[in-house]
Every structure is written in structure tokens, then in C-alpha cells.
Design a protein around this motif. Structure first.
Motif, PDB file in Angstrom:
ATOM      1  N   LEU A  45      -9.275  -2.032 -13.572  1.00 38.73           N
ATOM      2  CA  LEU A  45      -9.157  -1.441 -14.900  1.00 38.73           C
ATOM      3  C   LEU A  45      -7.936  -0.552 -15.057  1.00 38.73           C
ATOM      4  O   LEU A  45      -7.471  -0.330 -16.169  1.00 38.73           O
ATOM      5  N   THR A  46      -7.446   0.012 -13.966  1.00 37.28           N
ATOM      6  CA  THR A  46      -6.235   0.846 -14.022  1.00 37.28           C
ATOM      7  C   THR A  46      -5.246   0.335 -12.989  1.00 37.28           C
ATOM      8  O   THR A  46      -5.635  -0.298 -12.003  1.00 37.28           O
ATOM      9  N   ASN A  47      -3.977   0.640 -13.221  1.00 37.34           N
ATOM     10  CA  ASN A  47      -2.945   0.251 -12.248  1.00 37.34           C
ATOM     11  C   ASN A  47      -1.967   1.397 -12.047  1.00 37.34           C
ATOM     12  O   ASN A  47      -0.764   1.210 -12.051  1.00 37.34           O
ATOM     13  N   PHE A  48      -2.503   2.596 -11.840  1.00 31.72           N
ATOM     14  CA  PHE A  48      -1.670   3.779 -11.636  1.00 31.72           C
ATOM     15  C   PHE A  48      -0.931   3.688 -10.304  1.00 31.72           C
ATOM     16  O   PHE A  48      -1.500   3.286  -9.297  1.00 31.72           O
ATOM     17  N   THR A  49       0.336   4.063 -10.310  1.00 29.75           N
ATOM     18  CA  THR A  49       1.115   4.089  -9.074  1.00 29.75           C
ATOM     19  C   THR A  49       1.607   5.497  -8.757  1.00 29.75           C
ATOM     20  O   THR A  49       2.175   5.724  -7.704  1.00 29.75           O
ATOM     21  N   ASP A  50       1.369   6.440  -9.674  1.00 28.66           N
ATOM     22  CA  ASP A  50       1.868   7.804  -9.482  1.00 28.66           C
ATOM     23  C   ASP A  50       0.828   8.768  -8.932  1.00 28.66           C
ATOM     24  O   ASP A  50       1.172   9.773  -8.326  1.00 28.66           O
ATOM     25  N   ASN A  51      -0.457   8.481  -9.135  1.00 28.60           N
ATOM     26  CA  ASN A  51      -1.506   9.378  -8.678  1.00 28.60           C
ATOM     27  C   ASN A  51      -2.821   8.613  -8.609  1.00 28.60           C
ATOM     28  O   ASN A  51      -2.985   7.584  -9.254  1.00 28.60           O
ATOM     29  N   ASP A  52      -3.770   9.138  -7.839  1.00 25.36           N
ATOM     30  CA  ASP A  52      -5.068   8.502  -7.683  1.00 25.36           C
ATOM     31  C   ASP A  52      -6.000   8.846  -8.836  1.00 25.36           C
ATOM     32  O   ASP A  52      -5.891   9.920  -9.438  1.00 25.36           O
ATOM     33  N   VAL A  53      -6.948   7.958  -9.118  1.00 23.92           N
ATOM     34  CA  VAL A  53      -8.076   8.307  -9.969  1.00 23.92           C
ATOM     35  C   VAL A  53      -8.949   9.245  -9.141  1.00 23.92           C
ATOM     36  O   VAL A  53      -9.209   8.981  -7.966  1.00 23.92           O
ATOM     37  N   GLY A  54      -9.373  10.352  -9.741  1.00 24.40           N
ATOM     38  CA  GLY A  54     -10.100  11.363  -8.977  1.00 24.40           C
ATOM     39  C   GLY A  54     -11.599  11.126  -8.898  1.00 24.40           C
ATOM     40  O   GLY A  54     -12.193  11.136  -7.838  1.00 24.40           O
TER      41      GLY A  54
ATOM     42  N   PRO B  85      -8.621   2.880  17.753  1.00 26.36           N
ATOM     43  CA  PRO B  85      -7.375   3.629  17.588  1.00 26.36           C
ATOM     44  C   PRO B  85      -7.581   4.794  16.616  1.00 26.36           C
ATOM     45  O   PRO B  85      -8.375   4.693  15.674  1.00 26.36           O
ATOM     46  N   VAL B  86      -6.886   5.869  16.808  1.00 26.59           N
ATOM     47  CA  VAL B  86      -7.004   7.049  15.957  1.00 26.59           C
ATOM     48  C   VAL B  86      -6.695   6.698  14.504  1.00 26.59           C
ATOM     49  O   VAL B  86      -7.334   7.202  13.578  1.00 26.59           O
ATOM     50  N   ALA B  87      -5.772   5.800  14.267  1.00 34.19           N
ATOM     51  CA  ALA B  87      -5.388   5.418  12.900  1.00 34.19           C
ATOM     52  C   ALA B  87      -6.567   4.851  12.108  1.00 34.19           C
ATOM     53  O   ALA B  87      -6.598   4.949  10.882  1.00 34.19           O
ATOM     54  N   THR B  88      -7.552   4.276  12.800  1.00 36.52           N
ATOM     55  CA  THR B  88      -8.730   3.730  12.137  1.00 36.52           C
ATOM     56  C   THR B  88      -9.450   4.787  11.310  1.00 36.52           C
ATOM     57  O   THR B  88      -9.964   4.509  10.234  1.00 36.52           O
ATOM     58  N   PHE B  89      -9.471   6.014  11.795  1.00 39.02           N
ATOM     59  CA  PHE B  89     -10.193   7.085  11.122  1.00 39.02           C
ATOM     60  C   PHE B  89      -9.437   7.658   9.923  1.00 39.02           C
ATOM     61  O   PHE B  89      -9.985   8.437   9.160  1.00 39.02           O
ATOM     62  N   PHE B  90      -8.183   7.283   9.749  1.00 36.86           N
ATOM     63  CA  PHE B  90      -7.370   7.825   8.662  1.00 36.86           C
ATOM     64  C   PHE B  90      -6.941   6.758   7.662  1.00 36.86           C
ATOM     65  O   PHE B  90      -6.154   7.033   6.771  1.00 36.86           O
ATOM     66  N   LYS B  91      -7.481   5.554   7.789  1.00 40.81           N
ATOM     67  CA  LYS B  91      -7.150   4.484   6.855  1.00 40.81           C
ATOM     68  C   LYS B  91      -7.760   4.762   5.490  1.00 40.81           C
ATOM     69  O   LYS B  91      -8.811   5.397   5.385  1.00 40.81           O
ATOM     70  N   GLN B  92      -7.102   4.259   4.452  1.00 40.13           N
ATOM     71  CA  GLN B  92      -7.637   4.372   3.108  1.00 40.13           C
ATOM     72  C   GLN B  92      -8.852   3.452   2.978  1.00 40.13           C
ATOM     73  O   GLN B  92      -8.842   2.326   3.466  1.00 40.13           O
ATOM     74  N   ALA B  93      -9.879   3.937   2.315  1.00 43.51           N
ATOM     75  CA  ALA B  93     -11.093   3.145   2.135  1.00 43.51           C
ATOM     76  C   ALA B  93     -10.818   1.931   1.249  1.00 43.51           C
ATOM     77  O   ALA B  93      -9.972   1.986   0.362  1.00 43.51           O
ATOM     78  N   SER B  94     -11.533   0.849   1.478  1.00 43.44           N
ATOM     79  CA  SER B  94     -11.362  -0.324   0.629  1.00 43.44           C
ATOM     80  C   SER B  94     -12.209  -0.219  -0.636  1.00 43.44           C
ATOM     81  O   SER B  94     -11.925  -0.870  -1.633  1.00 43.44           O
ATOM     82  N   LEU B  95     -13.241   0.595  -0.623  1.00 46.24           N
ATOM     83  CA  LEU B  95     -14.073   0.912  -1.784  1.00 46.24           C
ATOM     84  C   LEU B  95     -14.506   2.365  -1.672  1.00 46.24           C
ATOM     85  O   LEU B  95     -14.841   2.824  -0.586  1.00 46.24           O
ATOM     86  N   ALA B  96     -14.536   3.074  -2.798  1.00 49.09           N
ATOM     87  CA  ALA B  96     -14.986   4.466  -2.788  1.00 49.09           C
ATOM     88  C   ALA B  96     -15.695   4.771  -4.100  1.00 49.09           C
ATOM     89  O   ALA B  96     -15.452   4.123  -5.122  1.00 49.09           O
TER      90      ALA B  96
ATOM     91  N   GLU C 211      -1.453  -0.624  -4.977  1.00 47.39           N
ATOM     92  CA  GLU C 211      -0.111  -0.030  -4.852  1.00 47.39           C
ATOM     93  C   GLU C 211      -0.175   1.352  -4.180  1.00 47.39           C
ATOM     94  O   GLU C 211       0.427   2.305  -4.650  1.00 47.39           O
ATOM     95  N   HIS C 212      -0.966   1.462  -3.128  1.00 49.67           N
ATOM     96  CA  HIS C 212      -1.103   2.679  -2.315  1.00 49.67           C
ATOM     97  C   HIS C 212      -1.765   3.832  -3.051  1.00 49.67           C
ATOM     98  O   HIS C 212      -1.636   4.980  -2.638  1.00 49.67           O
ATOM     99  N   ARG C 213      -2.468   3.553  -4.150  1.00 44.22           N
ATOM    100  CA  ARG C 213      -3.194   4.569  -4.912  1.00 44.22           C
ATOM    101  C   ARG C 213      -4.605   4.063  -5.190  1.00 44.22           C
ATOM    102  O   ARG C 213      -4.829   2.861  -5.310  1.00 44.22           O
TER     103      ARG C 213
END
Length: 115
Positions: A66-75, A19-30, A48-50
Motif C-alpha cells: 500500500l505504501t512505497n516510502f523510501t525516506d522513512n519507515d511506517v511506524g 551468525p550474529v548478523a541473524t539477530f540484526f536482520k530486518q523482519a520480513s513481516l512486522a 527499498e530498505h524501509r
């Protein structure tokens, strides 16, 4: 004699379409990065979607958020010794000390890094 063997070869069915959605899923590790002593891996994981910072202890195979940010991603992240990480969030550089116990449940506050 080789001709009958060629005729008995069967072709496998083509793999199913993804499915096309497979290519746009968030990675489980990065952004995996080994600590200088090779005992831990720092990485970004979804929480929490970040994307948040986590460390995996390779000796006991436990992941410590180590972090639990919900407003923005760690870059991005970078080791600064065996027990410290420097990372970015919202364009700021922050540092985090790795707790000695991997069993810690709640992430502690991050500190800003002075330029």
C-alpha cells in the motif's frame, strides 16, 4: 534389563551457532493486525530498505503493497473499519483506503488525518 537400553542411546550433535548478523536482520513481516471482519491482515514489510504498509487478503492469499516510502519507515498501523487503515510516518497520522482489487500494482497516495 533397562540398563542395556540406556547404554545404546546416542546423543545428537549440538545445533550450529547462528551468525550474529541473524539477530540484526530486518523482519520480513512486522506488526500484523487482522481487519475487523477477519478477511485481511495489515502488516509492515520491507520495501527499498524501509518498512512499508501491506495488506494480505486471506481469501486469495495475495499481498498488496500500500505504501512505497523510501525516506522513512511506517511506524505503526491500526484498522479504522474493514477497508481503511490509519498509520504513522514521520510523526504524522496518515490514512489509506484499501483497494477493492488486490491485483493493484502501484500504491496510491496516502492522506493526512486531521487532529
Amino acid at each position: 534389563m533397562a540398563l542395556p537400553a540406556l547404554l545404546t542411546v546416542s546423543f545428537a550433535a549440538p545445533p550450529p551457532e547462528l551468525p550474529v548478523a541473524t539477530f540484526f536482520k530486518q523482519a520480513s513481516l512486522a506488526q500484523l493486525a487482522f481487519s475487523p471482519d477477519g478477511k485481511r491482515i495489515a502488516c509492515l514489510v520491507p520495501y527499498e530498505h524501509r518498512m512499508n504498509l501491506a495488506v494480505i487478503d486471506l481469501e486469495n492469499r495475495q499481498k498488496n503493497l500500500l505504501t512505497n516510502f523510501t525516506d522513512n519507515d511506517v511506524g505503526s498501523l491500526r484498522w479504522a473499519g474493514n477497508d481503511r487503515l490509519i498509520f504513522t510516518k514521520d510523526g504524522e497520522f496518515l490514512k489509506k483506503r484499501i483497494p477493492a482489487s488486490a491485483a493493484r500494482k502501484e500504491p496510491q497516495a496516502s492522506q493526512r488525518v486531521s487532529a
